[in-house]
Design a protein around this motif. Structure first.
Motif, PDB file in Angstrom:
ATOM      1  N   SER A 220      -1.596  -0.556   3.545  1.00  0.00           N
ATOM      2  CA  SER A 220      -1.385  -1.864   2.869  1.00  0.00           C
ATOM      3  C   SER A 220      -1.093  -1.593   0.862  1.00  0.00           C
ATOM      4  O   SER A 220      -1.061  -1.946   0.171  1.00  0.00           O
ATOM      5  N   THR A 221      -1.482  -0.007   0.483  1.00  0.00           N
ATOM      6  CA  THR A 221      -1.456   0.612  -0.131  1.00  0.00           C
ATOM      7  C   THR A 221       0.264  -0.132  -0.188  1.00  0.00           C
ATOM      8  O   THR A 221       1.166   0.972  -0.027  1.00  0.00           O
ATOM      9  N   PRO A 222       0.908   0.222  -2.076  1.00  0.00           N
ATOM     10  CA  PRO A 222       2.315  -0.001  -1.986  1.00  0.00           C
ATOM     11  C   PRO A 222       3.033   1.696  -1.295  1.00  0.00           C
ATOM     12  O   PRO A 222       2.587   2.631  -1.619  1.00  0.00           O
ATOM     13  N   PHE A 223       3.705   1.505  -0.808  1.00  0.00           N
ATOM     14  CA  PHE A 223       4.428   2.428  -0.245  1.00  0.00           C
ATOM     15  C   PHE A 223       5.054   4.105  -1.172  1.00  0.00           C
ATOM     16  O   PHE A 223       5.684   2.937  -2.036  1.00  0.00           O
ATOM     17  N   GLY A 224       4.442   4.954  -0.917  1.00  0.00           N
ATOM     18  CA  GLY A 224       5.257   5.753  -1.373  1.00  0.00           C
ATOM     19  C   GLY A 224       4.509   7.035  -2.125  1.00  0.00           C
ATOM     20  O   GLY A 224       4.123   7.893  -2.517  1.00  0.00           O
ATOM     21  N   ILE A 225       2.868   5.461  -2.126  1.00  0.00           N
ATOM     22  CA  ILE A 225       1.964   6.314  -3.336  1.00  0.00           C
ATOM     23  C   ILE A 225       0.841   8.000  -2.019  1.00  0.00           C
ATOM     24  O   ILE A 225       0.821   8.897  -2.872  1.00  0.00           O
ATOM     25  N   ASN A 226       0.811   7.462  -1.457  1.00  0.00           N
ATOM     26  CA  ASN A 226       0.367   8.304  -0.475  1.00  0.00           C
ATOM     27  C   ASN A 226       0.984   9.558  -0.800  1.00  0.00           C
ATOM     28  O   ASN A 226       1.191  10.395  -0.606  1.00  0.00           O
ATOM     29  N   ILE A 227       2.209   9.443   0.015  1.00  0.00           N
ATOM     30  CA  ILE A 227       2.981  11.088  -0.240  1.00  0.00           C
ATOM     31  C   ILE A 227       2.846  10.992  -1.570  1.00  0.00           C
ATOM     32  O   ILE A 227       2.883  12.480  -1.764  1.00  0.00           O
ATOM     33  N   PHE A 228       3.070  10.433  -3.099  1.00  0.00           N
ATOM     34  CA  PHE A 228       2.600  10.877  -3.974  1.00  0.00           C
ATOM     35  C   PHE A 228       1.052  11.846  -4.288  1.00  0.00           C
ATOM     36  O   PHE A 228       1.229  12.645  -4.964  1.00  0.00           O
ATOM     37  N   THR A 229       0.554  11.347  -3.685  1.00  0.00           N
ATOM     38  CA  THR A 229      -0.741  12.204  -3.626  1.00  0.00           C
ATOM     39  C   THR A 229      -0.428  13.259  -3.141  1.00  0.00           C
ATOM     40  O   THR A 229      -1.471  14.025  -3.590  1.00  0.00           O
ATOM     41  N   ILE A 230       0.025  13.215  -1.742  1.00  0.00           N
ATOM     42  CA  ILE A 230       0.058  14.819  -1.139  1.00  0.00           C
ATOM     43  C   ILE A 230       0.538  15.574  -1.549  1.00  0.00           C
ATOM     44  O   ILE A 230       0.502  16.623  -1.394  1.00  0.00           O
ATOM     45  N   LEU A 231       1.960  14.978  -2.081  1.00  0.00           N
ATOM     46  CA  LEU A 231       2.272  16.115  -2.777  1.00  0.00           C
ATOM     47  C   LEU A 231       1.544  16.853  -4.344  1.00  0.00           C
ATOM     48  O   LEU A 231       1.817  17.811  -4.523  1.00  0.00           O
ATOM     49  N   PHE A 232       0.770  15.839  -5.106  1.00  0.00           N
ATOM     50  CA  PHE A 232      -0.111  16.172  -5.900  1.00  0.00           C
ATOM     51  C   PHE A 232      -1.385  17.337  -5.161  1.00  0.00           C
ATOM     52  O   PHE A 232      -1.492  18.287  -5.641  1.00  0.00           O
ATOM     53  N   VAL A 233      -1.092  17.405  -3.734  1.00  0.00           N
ATOM     54  CA  VAL A 233      -2.936  18.260  -3.348  1.00  0.00           C
ATOM     55  C   VAL A 233      -1.426  19.494  -3.425  1.00  0.00           C
ATOM     56  O   VAL A 233      -2.128  20.508  -3.516  1.00  0.00           O
ATOM     57  N   TYR A 234      -0.368  18.655  -2.479  1.00  0.00           N
ATOM     58  CA  TYR A 234       0.409  20.396  -2.093  1.00  0.00           C
ATOM     59  C   TYR A 234       0.423  20.898  -3.647  1.00  0.00           C
ATOM     60  O   TYR A 234       0.110  22.527  -3.895  1.00  0.00           O
TER      61      TYR A 234
ATOM     62  N   LYS B  34       7.558  -2.402  -5.543  1.00  0.00           N
ATOM     63  CA  LYS B  34       7.046  -3.369  -6.525  1.00  0.00           C
ATOM     64  C   LYS B  34       8.118  -4.900  -6.876  1.00  0.00           C
ATOM     65  O   LYS B  34       7.870  -5.796  -7.123  1.00  0.00           O
ATOM     66  N   THR B  35       9.417  -4.111  -6.248  1.00  0.00           N
ATOM     67  CA  THR B  35      10.353  -5.305  -6.586  1.00  0.00           C
ATOM     68  C   THR B  35      11.326  -6.205  -5.603  1.00  0.00           C
ATOM     69  O   THR B  35      10.580  -7.065  -5.313  1.00  0.00           O
ATOM     70  N   ASP B  36      11.242  -5.391  -4.356  1.00  0.00           N
ATOM     71  CA  ASP B  36      11.819  -6.166  -3.364  1.00  0.00           C
ATOM     72  C   ASP B  36      11.464  -5.073  -2.386  1.00  0.00           C
ATOM     73  O   ASP B  36      11.395  -4.697  -1.585  1.00  0.00           O
ATOM     74  N   THR B  37      10.416  -6.267  -1.706  1.00  0.00           N
ATOM     75  CA  THR B  37       9.236  -6.520  -0.605  1.00  0.00           C
ATOM     76  C   THR B  37      10.070  -6.317   0.652  1.00  0.00           C
ATOM     77  O   THR B  37       9.929  -5.863   1.567  1.00  0.00           O
ATOM     78  N   LYS B  38      11.777  -6.647   0.508  1.00  0.00           N
ATOM     79  CA  LYS B  38      12.028  -7.058   1.523  1.00  0.00           C
ATOM     80  C   LYS B  38      12.896  -5.730   2.693  1.00  0.00           C
ATOM     81  O   LYS B  38      12.405  -5.332   3.626  1.00  0.00           O
ATOM     82  N   VAL B  39      12.563  -4.899   1.144  1.00  0.00           N
ATOM     83  CA  VAL B  39      13.685  -3.773   2.121  1.00  0.00           C
ATOM     84  C   VAL B  39      12.506  -2.299   3.015  1.00  0.00           C
ATOM     85  O   VAL B  39      12.625  -2.572   3.892  1.00  0.00           O
ATOM     86  N   ILE B  40      11.638  -2.365   1.711  1.00  0.00           N
ATOM     87  CA  ILE B  40      10.640  -2.043   2.028  1.00  0.00           C
ATOM     88  C   ILE B  40       9.385  -1.995   3.442  1.00  0.00           C
ATOM     89  O   ILE B  40       9.745  -1.348   4.677  1.00  0.00           O
ATOM     90  N   GLY B  41       9.177  -3.355   3.592  1.00  0.00           N
ATOM     91  CA  GLY B  41       9.474  -4.292   4.477  1.00  0.00           C
ATOM     92  C   GLY B  41       8.955  -4.408   5.414  1.00  0.00           C
ATOM     93  O   GLY B  41       8.615  -3.833   6.549  1.00  0.00           O
TER      94      GLY B  41
ATOM     95  N   ALA C 206       9.175   9.777  -3.775  1.00  0.00           N
ATOM     96  CA  ALA C 206       7.545   8.869  -4.063  1.00  0.00           C
ATOM     97  C   ALA C 206       8.088   7.474  -4.773  1.00  0.00           C
ATOM     98  O   ALA C 206       7.017   6.539  -4.546  1.00  0.00           O
ATOM     99  N   PHE C 207       8.486   8.557  -5.953  1.00  0.00           N
ATOM    100  CA  PHE C 207       8.093   7.197  -7.189  1.00  0.00           C
ATOM    101  C   PHE C 207       8.577   6.251  -7.580  1.00  0.00           C
ATOM    102  O   PHE C 207       8.858   4.780  -7.120  1.00  0.00           O
ATOM    103  N   ALA C 208      10.357   6.109  -6.325  1.00  0.00           N
ATOM    104  CA  ALA C 208      11.113   5.371  -5.803  1.00  0.00           C
ATOM    105  C   ALA C 208      10.649   4.216  -4.932  1.00  0.00           C
ATOM    106  O   ALA C 208      11.166   3.225  -5.767  1.00  0.00           O
ATOM    107  N   PHE C 209       9.827   4.778  -3.809  1.00  0.00           N
ATOM    108  CA  PHE C 209       9.711   3.826  -2.819  1.00  0.00           C
ATOM    109  C   PHE C 209       8.939   2.818  -3.207  1.00  0.00           C
ATOM    110  O   PHE C 209       8.766   1.685  -3.306  1.00  0.00           O
TER     111      PHE C 209
END
Lengths: 172, 281
Positions: free
Chosen positions: A78-92, B40-47, B32-35
């Motif tokens: 349930s973490t913000p989408f992208g944070i685990n991708i970021f972390t794992i790329l950092f590990v890489y 953070k801004t639009d939860t609908k698309v990601i949801g 990853a940053f874009a995701f």
């Protein structure tokens, strides 16, 4: 002809073995109820697998595979989408930086290298998430999870080494 | 001329390939940053994307858990057999007690109904309940959530409350076709309107990714002490009122800490309480 195809498929599966096994480990650790780890203290299995395969079979564990594993973690958590991708790329990136210091070295050296990578990745994830939520996340569960990750590393290494030695051929 | 173009095109393509390869890590980091920014801004698309992906991944976890479940069930069966005799005696005693309580509650219910009719009281809508099976859990320092199999039920919607047999577990965050994601009350994203049972003091129960929650936004002079029970308030019409949430375990300068009743570790099933006040009206 049939033998050729069978051999070809076998080679393909063996080449994908690091990714398949890593995905399986990540999914297995999502199964509820495993009694050997406390409630919210869970080893970061993905970091263990990515580090192991980048050290022992770097040419079989590409950046896209790493990206997929990170994305898989993002999907189930349930973490913000992208944070685990970021972390794992950092590990890489970090593993590639310290590769020459830890590859082909005694196990303890590789383990120390892993402890450094796991600590750095956990702290950077904690930091990015703290910025995301505009508040500092609790640090104590992070430390326990990190310790669990470091302790679990030899066990996972053993299983991954088994996969490497018994399910994959040397010339692949 | 044509050959020259092809060569030119070939060169361009190879250059693009080379550049992509060289900057792959940067591109992937940026994605990853874009995701993160989008979520953070639009939860609908990601949801929506996440729930689609969750429906693909969850059956895999479900299948992988079968051997583990069989082992655990076998172990539990052996342990349960040992406990059964003692439990049976205790349950007989408890049953007698509960029968007495049930009789008393029934008389209270009749009395309540008569008084409500007398006062022309409009009752809140009745909550619906469905039990679902947990497929995956993700509890660590960064997130606290579970994925459960809903089997395409249209009764389960975003915002519905999830309960174990002891108390509130969390809230439905993401509803997929066959699976739903539930954010636990201990997650940093969780905020639940609650009241203190004894004096109806309102507050918000906030998670911080630890096993203990914080009770915030309570009046300064509120009479709250250790051991007080915290229940859902029903304010905002999202949750039914009176569901057990937790108990106050400490009060100090850092705030009021509440230990949730529910323990998700080892839980196989949870109940989803639907309470759509708008629909009922």
């Amino acid at each position: 002809m049939r033998e050729f195809w069978a051999e070809n498929i076998k080679i393909q599966i063996q080449q994908l073995m690091p990714v398949i096994s890593s995905i399986l480990f990540v999914l297995i650790f999502c199964i509820p109820r495993y009694p050997f780890v406390a409630d919210n203290i869970r080893p970061y299995v993905s970091i263990i697998c990515v580090y192991f395969w980048l050290i022992y079979r770097p040419y079989m564990f590409g950046i896209i595979s790493i990206y997929i594993i990170g994305m898989l973690e993002d999907i189930v958590s349930s973490t913000p989408f992208g944070i685990n991708i970021f972390t794992i790329l950092f590990v890489y990136v970090l593993t590639n930086l310290i590769y020459k210091f830890v590859a082909n070295k005694p196990f303890t050296v590789t383990w120390y290298g892993f402890a450094f990578i796991a600590a750095s990745a956990s702290i950077i994830k904690w930091f990015v998430l703290s910025i995301y939520y505009s508040q500092f996340l609790p640090f104590i569960p992070l430390i326990f999870s990190l310790l669990a990750t470091i302790v679990f590393y030899p066990i996972f290494s053993f299983v991954n080494a088994y996969i490497q030695n018994h399910l994959m051929e040397d010339d692949i | 001329m044509r050959a020259k173009n092809k060569k030119l095109l070939f060169l361009k393509l190879s250059k693009i390939k080379l550049l992509t390869k060289r900057f792959a890590i940067v591109i992937l980091f940026l994605s990853a940053f874009a995701f993160m920014l989008i979520s953070k801004t639009d939860t609908k698309v990601i949801g929506e994307t996440s729930s689609l992906a969750m429906n693909i991944v969850s059956p895999l976890i479900d299948t992988l858990s079968i051997p583990a479940k069989i082992t655990v069930k076998g172990y539990d069966y052996a342990v349960d057999l040992q406990k059964t005799y003692k439990e049976n005696i205790a349950l007989k005693g408890e049953n007698l007690k509960l029968n007495d309580e049930n009789r008393y509650l029934k008389s209270l219910e009749i009395e309540n109904r008569l008084l409500s009719r007398l006062l022309d009281y409009i009752p809140p809508p009745e909550a619906t309940s469905s039990t679902i099976r947990i497929v995956a859990t993700e509890n660590d320092a960064f997130s606290n959530s579970v994925i459960a199999y809903t089997g395409g039920s249209d009764k389960i919607r975003k915002g519905h409350i999830a309960m174990s047999n002891t108390g509130v577990v969390g809230r439905v965050e993401n509803v997929g076709k066959m699976y739903s994601k539930i954010t636990l009350i201990t997650d940093i994203n969780s905020k639940i309107p609650v009241i203190v049972e004894k004096n109806r003091v309102r507050g918000i129960l906030i998670g911080d990714n630890t096993n203990i929650n914080k009770l915030m936004f309570t009046p300064r002079a509120a009479d709250i002490s250790i051991g007080d029970k915290i229940i859902t308030s029903g304010i905002a019409g999202v949750f039914p009122p009176g569901l057990p949430v937790g108990v106050v375990i400490s009060i100090d300068k850092s705030g009021i800490k509440v230990k949730p009743y529910a323990d998700i570790q080892g839980a196989e099933y949870i109940r989803i309480i639907g309470y759509d006040i708008d629909e009922a009206n």
